[in-house]
Design a protein around this motif. Structure first.
Motif, PDB file in Angstrom:
ATOM      1  N   ILE A 251       0.863  -1.173   0.000  1.00  0.00           N
ATOM      2  CA  ILE A 251       0.000   0.000   0.000  1.00  0.00           C
ATOM      3  C   ILE A 251       0.903   1.227   0.000  1.00  0.00           C
ATOM      4  O   ILE A 251       1.655   1.438   0.954  1.00  0.00           O
ATOM      5  CB  ILE A 251      -0.917   0.038   1.242  1.00  0.00           C
ATOM      6  CG1 ILE A 251      -1.624  -1.302   1.435  1.00  0.00           C
ATOM      7  CG2 ILE A 251      -1.910   1.189   1.131  1.00  0.00           C
ATOM      8  CD1 ILE A 251      -2.601  -1.651   0.353  1.00  0.00           C
ATOM      9  N   GLY A 252       0.850   2.032  -1.067  1.00  0.00           N
ATOM     10  CA  GLY A 252       1.805   3.118  -1.197  1.00  0.00           C
ATOM     11  C   GLY A 252       1.187   4.502  -1.215  1.00  0.00           C
ATOM     12  O   GLY A 252       0.123   4.720  -1.798  1.00  0.00           O
ATOM     13  N   CYS A 253       1.857   5.440  -0.568  1.00  0.00           N
ATOM     14  CA  CYS A 253       1.536   6.864  -0.700  1.00  0.00           C
ATOM     15  C   CYS A 253       2.844   7.569  -1.048  1.00  0.00           C
ATOM     16  O   CYS A 253       3.829   6.927  -1.375  1.00  0.00           O
ATOM     17  CB  CYS A 253       0.877   7.419   0.561  1.00  0.00           C
ATOM     18  SG  CYS A 253       1.905   7.397   2.041  1.00  0.00           S
ATOM     19  N   THR A 254       2.877   8.877  -0.961  1.00  0.00           N
ATOM     20  CA  THR A 254       4.072   9.597  -1.413  1.00  0.00           C
ATOM     21  C   THR A 254       5.302   9.245  -0.580  1.00  0.00           C
ATOM     22  O   THR A 254       6.337   8.834  -1.107  1.00  0.00           O
ATOM     23  CB  THR A 254       3.830  11.121  -1.360  1.00  0.00           C
ATOM     24  OG1 THR A 254       2.689  11.426  -2.145  1.00  0.00           O
ATOM     25  CG2 THR A 254       5.051  11.864  -1.906  1.00  0.00           C
ATOM     26  N   GLY A 255       5.204   9.405   0.747  1.00  0.00           N
ATOM     27  CA  GLY A 255       6.368   9.186   1.605  1.00  0.00           C
ATOM     28  C   GLY A 255       6.287   7.961   2.485  1.00  0.00           C
ATOM     29  O   GLY A 255       7.244   7.655   3.205  1.00  0.00           O
ATOM     30  N   GLY A 256       5.162   7.272   2.471  1.00  0.00           N
ATOM     31  CA  GLY A 256       5.038   6.062   3.293  1.00  0.00           C
ATOM     32  C   GLY A 256       4.909   6.342   4.776  1.00  0.00           C
ATOM     33  O   GLY A 256       5.277   5.490   5.598  1.00  0.00           O
ATOM     34  N   GLN A 257       4.367   7.520   5.130  1.00  0.00           N
ATOM     35  CA  GLN A 257       4.314   7.924   6.537  1.00  0.00           C
ATOM     36  C   GLN A 257       2.886   8.032   7.068  1.00  0.00           C
ATOM     37  O   GLN A 257       2.621   7.698   8.221  1.00  0.00           O
ATOM     38  CB  GLN A 257       5.018   9.273   6.704  1.00  0.00           C
ATOM     39  CG  GLN A 257       5.010   9.829   8.114  1.00  0.00           C
ATOM     40  CD  GLN A 257       5.676  11.195   8.206  1.00  0.00           C
ATOM     41  OE1 GLN A 257       6.402  11.600   7.307  1.00  0.00           O
ATOM     42  NE2 GLN A 257       5.412  11.924   9.274  1.00  0.00           N
ATOM     43  N   HIS A 258       1.972   8.488   6.241  1.00  0.00           N
ATOM     44  CA  HIS A 258       0.621   8.792   6.727  1.00  0.00           C
ATOM     45  C   HIS A 258      -0.442   7.870   6.137  1.00  0.00           C
ATOM     46  O   HIS A 258      -0.893   6.922   6.772  1.00  0.00           O
ATOM     47  CB  HIS A 258       0.267  10.254   6.420  1.00  0.00           C
ATOM     48  CG  HIS A 258       1.169  11.253   7.058  1.00  0.00           C
ATOM     49  ND1 HIS A 258       2.077  12.002   6.340  1.00  0.00           N
ATOM     50  CD2 HIS A 258       1.305  11.640   8.347  1.00  0.00           C
ATOM     51  CE1 HIS A 258       2.739  12.814   7.157  1.00  0.00           C
ATOM     52  NE2 HIS A 258       2.289  12.615   8.386  1.00  0.00           N
TER      53      HIS A 258
END
Length: 294
Positions: A251-258
């Motif tokens: 599951i990916g987003c821009t920075g992998g933080q939120h």
């Protein structure tokens, strides 16, 4: 150790599926050794017992160990008597016609017929193995078994705790740090509301309740989650049917933080109702580490 020690000797006709069997036992948690000389078995078992962490061993033997069949008759009773080891001999067989077809397909020479017809080597090998086949507690004919079906048969015979050792890994990650190379399913959630632009949430992660709630309190997130859950409920049984023992969901987003962290938590916890699941967050601290280095 409370559990009994298990030793499986895997042998049989060349081309009958010993490589698939070895991979299957590895998936079942066995410590596997390919073609070890039988005389080293007692020493191997001493080392295994000393570790205190291994109680299942699968030993694959073929015609490369020519003296195996005489030596094993002396060694197995000693192991059983002195170490209390439960031993099983699994013999893999197939019809002459099927073995010839497999050798033709792979264009390999039979180990006993380097300069002659494969059938000549098969017949000679069958004679040499007749004694050990007679001693085997389990004989599996693989003539009509695909590799997947052979794996299922071995799981059925040797897996005691569950019908199928299947595991799911749910991993969050940041696209800016690259795709996870071992992912089977990758989902991009960069379209969801981004807590990064909320000052009081920027330096937190999807593991924090206020960040998690920010991501989840969105109609778009709810719709996405329901569709993605439905997709997984469709494809995961298909993976199991095809013989996979592990599926990695990224599951990916821009920075992998939120966003990816929050969604990975929700999806992983949902899947735990029916499967064995691990949840990991590859890049959750990557931005913090980068800022500290700066």
């Amino acid at each position: 150790m409370s559990e009994p020690f298990e030793l499986v000797i895997v042998t049989g006709m060349s081309g009958a599926g010993k490589t698939v069997a070895m991979q299957s036992f590895e998936d079942l948690g066995y410590f596997c050794v390919d073609n070890m000389p039988p005389k080293l078995l007692p020493k191997l078992w001493e080392l295994v017992m000393e570790t205190g962490k291994i109680n299942k061993v699968a030993l694959v033997i073929d015609l490369r160990a020519r003296n195996f069949y005489d030596e094993i008759n002396e060694i197995l009773p000693e192991l059983q008597a002195n170490h209390g080891i439960n031993t099983h001999i699994l013999f893999l067989d197939a019809s002459d016609e099927e073995l010839v077809a497999r050798y033709k397909e792979t264009r390999r020479a039979h180990p006993l017929a380097r300069d002659s017809r494969p059938l000549d080597g098969i017949k000679r090998e069958r004679e040499l193995l007749s004694g050990i086949k007679a001693q085997a507690q389990l004989v599996v004919d693989t003539s009509k078994l695909s590799p997947r079906k052979l794996r299922e048969e071995i799981f059925h015979l040797f897996e005691k705790d569950s019908e199928y050792p299947f595991h799911i890994d749910v991993m969050s990650f940041g696209f800016k740090y690259g795709l996870p190379i071992d992912a089977d399913i990758v989902m991009d959630v960069r379209f969801l509301p981004n807590p990064f632009y909320v000052p009081e949430l920027k330096n937190k992660t999807g593991l924090d309740k206020d960040v998690y709630d920010y991501v989840m309190n969105s109609k778009m997130t709810d719709e996405f989650f329901e569709h993605f859950k439905s997709l997984l409920e469709t494809v995961i049984p298909g993976y199991i049917e095809e013989g996979k023992t592990n599926v990695v969901i990224g599951i990916g987003c821009t920075g992998g933080q939120h966003r990816s962290v929050a969604l990975a938590q929700r999806i992983g916890n949902c899947l735990k109702k029916n499967y064995e699941v691990s949840i990991a967050h590859r890049d959750i601290n990557r931005r913090k580490e980068t800022v500290n280095r700066s």
